[in-house]
Design a protein around this motif. Structure first.
Motif, PDB file in Angstrom:
ATOM      1  N   LEU A   1       0.820  -1.318   0.070  1.00  0.00           N
ATOM      2  CA  LEU A   1      -0.099  -0.020  -0.069  1.00  0.00           C
ATOM      3  C   LEU A   1       1.104   1.300   0.090  1.00  0.00           C
ATOM      4  CD1 LEU A   1      -2.999   0.590   0.312  1.00  0.00           C
ATOM      5  CD2 LEU A   1      -2.688   0.976   2.546  1.00  0.00           C
ATOM      6  N   PRO A   2       0.593   2.421  -0.650  1.00  0.00           N
ATOM      7  CA  PRO A   2       1.232   3.604  -0.712  1.00  0.00           C
ATOM      8  C   PRO A   2       1.497   3.976   0.716  1.00  0.00           C
ATOM      9  CG  PRO A   2      -0.287   3.423  -2.312  1.00  0.00           C
ATOM     10  CD  PRO A   2      -0.681   2.305  -1.730  1.00  0.00           C
ATOM     11  N   THR A   3       2.270   4.938   1.026  1.00  0.00           N
ATOM     12  CA  THR A   3       2.457   5.603   2.389  1.00  0.00           C
ATOM     13  C   THR A   3       1.108   6.341   2.855  1.00  0.00           C
ATOM     14  OG1 THR A   3       3.473   7.472   1.632  1.00  0.00           O
ATOM     15  CG2 THR A   3       4.737   5.631   2.151  1.00  0.00           C
ATOM     16  N   GLU A   4       1.155   6.764   3.991  1.00  0.00           N
ATOM     17  CA  GLU A   4      -0.061   7.605   4.348  1.00  0.00           C
ATOM     18  C   GLU A   4       0.077   8.988   3.908  1.00  0.00           C
ATOM     19  OE1 GLU A   4       0.184   8.048   8.801  1.00  0.00           O
ATOM     20  OE2 GLU A   4      -0.488   6.075   9.140  1.00  0.00           O
ATOM     21  N   ARG A   5       1.262   9.495   3.545  1.00  0.00           N
ATOM     22  CA  ARG A   5       1.383  10.765   2.677  1.00  0.00           C
ATOM     23  C   ARG A   5       0.984  10.823   1.414  1.00  0.00           C
ATOM     24  NH1 ARG A   5       6.973  14.168   3.226  1.00  0.00           N
ATOM     25  NH2 ARG A   5       6.192  14.101   5.092  1.00  0.00           N
ATOM     26  N   ASP A   6       1.171   9.457   0.862  1.00  0.00           N
ATOM     27  CA  ASP A   6       0.737   9.674  -0.440  1.00  0.00           C
ATOM     28  C   ASP A   6      -0.762   9.387  -0.811  1.00  0.00           C
ATOM     29  OD1 ASP A   6       3.371   9.774  -1.561  1.00  0.00           O
ATOM     30  OD2 ASP A   6       3.771   7.375  -1.659  1.00  0.00           O
ATOM     31  N   LEU A   7      -1.119   8.608   0.310  1.00  0.00           N
ATOM     32  CA  LEU A   7      -2.826   8.379   0.138  1.00  0.00           C
ATOM     33  C   LEU A   7      -3.352   9.720   0.751  1.00  0.00           C
ATOM     34  CD1 LEU A   7      -2.879   4.868   2.046  1.00  0.00           C
ATOM     35  CD2 LEU A   7      -3.453   5.341  -0.503  1.00  0.00           C
TER      36      LEU A   7
ATOM     37  N   LEU B   1      -5.846  -5.618   5.706  1.00  0.00           N
ATOM     38  CA  LEU B   1      -4.455  -5.006   5.821  1.00  0.00           C
ATOM     39  C   LEU B   1      -3.562  -5.782   6.966  1.00  0.00           C
ATOM     40  CD1 LEU B   1      -4.691  -1.164   5.526  1.00  0.00           C
ATOM     41  CD2 LEU B   1      -4.064  -2.481   3.916  1.00  0.00           C
ATOM     42  N   ARG B   2      -2.242  -6.000   6.548  1.00  0.00           N
ATOM     43  CA  ARG B   2      -1.374  -6.282   7.562  1.00  0.00           C
ATOM     44  C   ARG B   2      -0.129  -5.797   7.561  1.00  0.00           C
ATOM     45  NH1 ARG B   2       2.474 -10.113   5.388  1.00  0.00           N
ATOM     46  NH2 ARG B   2       1.812 -10.788   3.306  1.00  0.00           N
ATOM     47  N   ARG B   3       0.615  -5.659   8.498  1.00  0.00           N
ATOM     48  CA  ARG B   3       2.108  -4.926   8.756  1.00  0.00           C
ATOM     49  C   ARG B   3       3.012  -6.062   8.211  1.00  0.00           C
ATOM     50  NH1 ARG B   3       0.459   0.222   9.416  1.00  0.00           N
ATOM     51  NH2 ARG B   3      -0.730   0.619  11.238  1.00  0.00           N
ATOM     52  N   SER B   4       4.012  -5.270   7.482  1.00  0.00           N
ATOM     53  CA  SER B   4       4.929  -6.085   6.742  1.00  0.00           C
ATOM     54  C   SER B   4       5.854  -5.182   7.013  1.00  0.00           C
ATOM     55  CB  SER B   4       4.861  -6.630   5.285  1.00  0.00           C
ATOM     56  OG  SER B   4       5.731  -7.432   4.646  1.00  0.00           O
ATOM     57  N   GLY B   5       7.142  -5.625   7.997  1.00  0.00           N
ATOM     58  CA  GLY B   5       8.102  -4.585   8.053  1.00  0.00           C
ATOM     59  C   GLY B   5       7.709  -3.236   8.490  1.00  0.00           C
ATOM     60  N   ARG B   6       8.269  -2.429   7.621  1.00  0.00           N
ATOM     61  CA  ARG B   6       7.770  -1.076   8.066  1.00  0.00           C
ATOM     62  C   ARG B   6       6.578  -0.605   7.084  1.00  0.00           C
ATOM     63  NH1 ARG B   6      12.958   2.861   8.488  1.00  0.00           N
ATOM     64  NH2 ARG B   6      11.130   4.276   9.419  1.00  0.00           N
ATOM     65  N   GLY B   7       6.122  -1.178   6.318  1.00  0.00           N
ATOM     66  CA  GLY B   7       5.050  -0.977   5.557  1.00  0.00           C
ATOM     67  C   GLY B   7       3.788  -1.882   5.818  1.00  0.00           C
TER      68      GLY B   7
END
Length: 254
Positions: free
Chosen positions: A47-53, A77-83
């Motif tokens: 997923l794009p970053t919060e800023r991009d969204l 959604l699920r967390r994967s590393g820092r994304g």
């Protein structure tokens, strides 16, 4: 109305969750658009970053954050590393006397368990009736983290009389099916069970063992099982991640 009917997907909220007056919170509109994006990305898509969204949908980052929080809780959604990536479908576990192992394997996933502890203690009075024990009689407590493809998805606690499985600490492989052990090694088959399902929040200890935030809703099942002769056998407390599990059953008219 025809457009809404056409867009409605089976299992989703009627009218996509939009009330009749047509006014919806801004975060919910963003959530719907991110959900469509997740469908396009497919499982594992980043997923794009919060800023991009926030820039894409012309809203604040806090609005995006609220939408993402709900999608995480719902298991989209699920967390994967820092994304953050699109999650796959939830595991469907039948409400039946089939074991966790059998239910996960039927969906092409690899079941597993990680042993937290196997201890013997004197049975408390409130536990005794459910497993056919006398207060003070030796009982086993088996606690394991449930895994699916090495992902931690739940926590299971089992109580059983030592007299029913005297060599549990010697003969049983903690990462295998407990029901399979009872059946194949001890000749004990299950006859019936009573279950109660409810939603709860994990305790701090449970959340740490499962690897989830304490605020993540959990599905809790209490099971009291009886053997093929109708005798009380085990008491199980199973905690499943609400974002990774759904439960199914078949109903028949009486």
């Amino acid at each position: 109305m025809e457009e809404q009917t056409h867009r409605h997907r089976p299992g989703s909220p009627v009218r996509s969750g939009i009330p009749e007056h047509g006014r919806i919170p801004k975060y919910y509109a963003v959530k719907a658009r991110i959900s469509e994006l997740l469908d396009e990305l497919g499982e594992g898509g980043a997923l794009p970053t919060e800023r991009d969204l926030a820039e894409r949908y012309e809203v604040s980052r806090e609005t995006v954050r609220q939408a993402l929080r709900e999608l995480l809780l719902e298991g989209r959604l699920r967390r994967s590393g820092r994304g953050t990536v699109a999650a796959g479908p939830k595991l469907e576990q039948p409400l039946s006397l089939a074991s966790y192992t059998e239910g996960v394997r039927r969906q092409g996933r690899r079941p597993g368990r990680h042993l937290i502890g196997l201890e013997q203690f004197r049975c408390p009075p409130d536990v005794a009736p459910g497993i056919g024990a006398e207060p003070g009689e030796p009982v086993w407590h088996l606690e394991r983290v449930l895994l699916a493809d090495d992902e931690r998805v739940g926590l299971e606690s089992t109580y059983i009389r030592v007299a029913r499985a005297p060599r549990l600490d010697v003969d049983f492989q903690p990462d295998s099916s407990f029901y399979g052990y009872l059946r194949d090694s001890l000749g004990i088959s299950f006859g019936e069970a009573d279950e109660k399902l409810e939603t709860v929040l994990a305790t701090p200890r449970e959340a740490l063992l499962i690897g989830t935030p304490p605020a993540l809703p959990m599905l809790l099942i209490h099971r009291f099982s009886r053997d093929q002769d109708g005798r009380p056998l085990e008491r199980v407390r199973s905690l499943y991640r609400g974002d990774r599990f759904s439960f199914t059953t078949r109903l028949r008219a009486e």
